[in-house]
Write a protein that holds these residues in place. Structure first.
Motif, mmCIF file in Angstrom:
data_model
loop_
_atom_site.group_PDB
_atom_site.id
_atom_site.type_symbol
_atom_site.label_atom_id
_atom_site.label_comp_id
_atom_site.label_asym_id
_atom_site.label_seq_id
_atom_site.Cartn_x
_atom_site.Cartn_y
_atom_site.Cartn_z
ATOM 1 N N LEU A 391 0.572 -1.176 -0.037
ATOM 2 C CA LEU A 391 0.147 -0.009 -0.110
ATOM 3 C C LEU A 391 0.875 1.116 -0.053
ATOM 4 O O LEU A 391 0.274 2.353 -0.470
ATOM 5 C CB LEU A 391 -1.071 -0.031 1.250
ATOM 6 N N HIS A 392 1.983 1.208 0.537
ATOM 7 C CA HIS A 392 2.972 2.392 0.508
ATOM 8 C C HIS A 392 4.404 2.055 -0.283
ATOM 9 O O HIS A 392 4.962 1.339 0.393
ATOM 10 C CB HIS A 392 3.174 2.741 1.958
ATOM 11 N N VAL A 393 4.449 3.139 -0.947
ATOM 12 C CA VAL A 393 5.775 3.563 -1.516
ATOM 13 C C VAL A 393 6.545 4.466 -0.831
ATOM 14 O O VAL A 393 5.882 5.811 -0.824
ATOM 15 C CB VAL A 393 5.919 3.415 -3.087
ATOM 16 N N TRP A 394 7.589 4.316 -0.333
ATOM 17 C CA TRP A 394 8.262 5.521 0.238
ATOM 18 C C TRP A 394 9.655 5.703 -0.111
ATOM 19 O O TRP A 394 10.498 4.573 -0.489
ATOM 20 C CB TRP A 394 8.257 5.689 1.703
ATOM 21 N N THR A 395 10.303 6.971 0.193
ATOM 22 C CA THR A 395 11.767 7.102 -0.025
ATOM 23 C C THR A 395 12.248 8.201 0.705
ATOM 24 O O THR A 395 11.434 8.641 1.622
ATOM 25 C CB THR A 395 12.015 7.357 -1.518
ATOM 26 N N MET A 396 13.584 8.156 0.965
ATOM 27 C CA MET A 396 14.181 9.208 1.919
ATOM 28 C C MET A 396 15.252 10.287 0.856
ATOM 29 O O MET A 396 15.774 9.718 -0.084
ATOM 30 C CB MET A 396 15.172 8.633 2.826
ATOM 31 N N TYR A 425 -4.097 9.531 5.442
ATOM 32 C CA TYR A 425 -4.389 7.883 5.699
ATOM 33 C C TYR A 425 -4.049 7.743 7.291
ATOM 34 O O TYR A 425 -2.956 7.124 7.545
ATOM 35 C CB TYR A 425 -3.522 7.149 4.858
ATOM 36 N N PRO A 426 -5.146 7.810 7.909
ATOM 37 C CA PRO A 426 -4.816 7.707 9.384
ATOM 38 C C PRO A 426 -4.560 6.181 9.912
ATOM 39 O O PRO A 426 -3.794 5.903 11.021
ATOM 40 C CB PRO A 426 -6.223 8.189 10.309
ATOM 41 N N ASP A 427 -4.929 5.190 9.126
ATOM 42 C CA ASP A 427 -4.455 4.065 9.308
ATOM 43 C C ASP A 427 -3.121 3.422 9.075
ATOM 44 O O ASP A 427 -2.573 2.343 9.258
ATOM 45 C CB ASP A 427 -5.460 2.746 8.620
ATOM 46 N N THR A 428 -2.227 4.513 8.849
ATOM 47 C CA THR A 428 -0.801 4.176 8.443
ATOM 48 C C THR A 428 -0.129 4.080 9.621
ATOM 49 O O THR A 428 -0.219 4.752 10.748
ATOM 50 C CB THR A 428 -0.281 5.332 7.625
#
Length: 495
Positions: A391-396, A425-428
């Motif tokens: 559900l989540h794609v993330w980077t720094m 998205y509060p369920d994160t």
């Protein structure tokens, strides 16, 4: 092209640091014959370019032979002799109907409130003087283009013609880069200038690190590390970054070089170390490779240097023999939390590279979904709960908040800062992201880094949300692609 310092004899140092062309008696003392003697000789080309060195700058002109029929002079005053008017930041100068179409400089001209032109360095964009290049007879500003470089930039930067750039109203060809990237004997920088060939030749491969043969890990790591350093320095060791004290993380070349070396020292573990059994995180290396397209001289040199006695290269399966690395993604798939961490994407970029990187991301997402389905089939047989969908794609990113890179990721790629993402998205689960979640950087080195997250549509088809601007078929149908294919047919490389 004519290069020289044809007009340099006409500069005199004024008092208190003022530098201007000879006026009144000095100008009258210059014989007309002497004016003619300094004009560039006639040549077969229409355009003449030459440099003139000043105590405070140097400039590059580009003009036709007709432009030099009338003598001209630089009339400049530094800000010590003629301070800028306080409270008058300058106003845009609109060209007259007669002058429209004549580019006097690629940077917008400004005027002070008293009507005096401000002269800015075309490398760092800082105002360095007031004045202009004027015709001697009428004191009217010349119509040909003038590019000015201040003394500070002359000491700090050099122009590399192989790096591209220029064109349009910009006079010099190439890109300005930190002088440390140049050797004393060459006019081109040390960065890679390999021509990457046709988009139709691009190959997109995704490897789990456990699949990379042991005897190829060093080669893969070295190639990715070289590309990392090359990309870092090509994007940072330029005036736009080094002169921006507010948005740059480093201002000097040694700082940038150390950042590149330390960065890869931390990143290379993502290729060398498999942590799936210990942390339930599967690491991937996604590679974009192609057949290089060297210039004619480079092909001839390579053929001359190779001899029949040279030992054959070992056969490689990851970065295949004869292929050049053009793009890389280092990624971690958190099986338990359903997140995909893009630790490194090079290049993110725009234009054709934007599309090629997007296609590589799509290949990676499809591979992750294939692996998740295979793992869940095995877990079902073992009566274990399935791994969740991604559900989540993330980077720094270590760039400042107002940098072009963060702007690109937020506005072009659909990422948003973690704090905003959690509100949306509060369920994160925040524990699935740094600094709570361990990454390749220790927590103490994450200060100043930004966490950016993008919502991913789960399951197959989510990769299609990462849309390239043009499809592979559209890119391959471009004129330069067709010309490149025709040249390769002529050389016998394609049937």
């Amino acid at each position: 092209m004519h290069n020289g310092n044809a007009a340099s004899w006409y500069y005199q140092a004024g008092t208190s640091g003022s530098y201007e062309s000879a006026e009144d008696e000095s100008r009258d003392a210059v014989p007309q014959a002497q004016w003619s003697s300094v004009l560039p000789p006639e040549s077969e080309t229409d355009t003449i370019s030459f440099e003139t060195i000043f105590p405070f700058d140097h400039s590059l002109f580009s003009a036709t032979n007709d432009d030099f029929l009338e003598p001209y002079a630089h009339v400049y005053a530094c800000f010590v002799c003629e301070p800028r008017a306080a409270g008058s930041p300058g106003e845009d100068v609109k060209p007259s109907e007669k002058d429209k179409g004549k580019a006097t400089t690629f940077r917008k001209r400004t005027k002070r409130a008293d009507g005096t032109n401000l002269v800015a360095c075309d490398v760092c964009l800082k105002d360095i003087a007031s004045g202009a290049v004027l015709t001697v007879a009428t004191d009217v500003e010349v119509g040909f283009a003038v590019e000015v470089v201040c003394a500070s930039c002359t000491q700090k930067y050099r122009r590399c013609s192989d790096c591209g750039g220029g064109g349009g109203a910009r006079l010099g060809v190439g890109k300005w880069r930190a002088k440390e990237l140049f050797s004393e004997t060459r006019k081109t920088c040390k960065l890679t200038h390999t021509r990457l060939g046709l988009l139709s030749d691009m190959c997109y491969d995704v490897w789990a690190v456990s699949e990379i043969p042991t005897d190829e890990k060093d080669y893969v790591s070295d190639q990715c590390g070289a590309m990392f350093r090359n990309t870092m320095l090509s994007g940072m060791a330029i005036p736009e970054v080094m002169e921006n004290q507010q948005s740059a993380m480093a201002q000097t070349f040694p700082e940038m070089d150390a950042m590149a070396q330390n960065g890869w020292r931390a990143l290379q573990q993502l290729i060398r170390v498999d942590v799936e059994e210990s942390r339930a995180i599967r690491r991937y290396v996604a590679l974009r490779t192609c057949i290089p397209n060297p210039r004619k001289g480079q092909r001839a040199k390579a053929a001359k240097e190779s001899t029949p006695t040279d030992p054959p290269e070992p056969v490689r399966t990851v970065i295949q023999n004869g292929k050049e690395l053009a793009g890389v993604i280092l990624c971690e798939y958190d099986l338990v939390n359903g997140t995909l961490f893009f630790a490194l994407v090079m290049p993110w970029a725009t234009g054709e590279t934007y599309d090629a990187t997007t296609i590589l991301i799509q290949e990676l997402l499809r591979r992750v979904e294939d692996d998740r389905a295979m793992l869940n089939d095995a877990r079902l047989l073992a009566n274990l709960p399935p791994y969740p969908e991604v559900l989540h794609v993330w980077t720094m990113m270590f760039f400042k908040r107002d940098s072009r890179m963060l702007y690109h990721l937020i506005n072009r790629r659909g990422f948003c800062p973690l704090d905003e993402y959690v509100l949306k998205y509060p369920d994160t689960n925040r524990a699935a992201f740094a600094p709570i979640r361990p990454v390749y950087l220790p927590v103490e080195r994450q200060e100043g880094w930004h966490i950016l997250v993008r919502r991913q549509t789960p399951g197959y088809g989510g990769d299609l949300e990462w849309k390239p601007k043009q499809s592979a078929e559209q890119m391959q149908g471009k004129r330069k692609e067709l010309r490149g294919q025709a040249r390769r047919v002529e050389r016998g490389e394609l049937e």
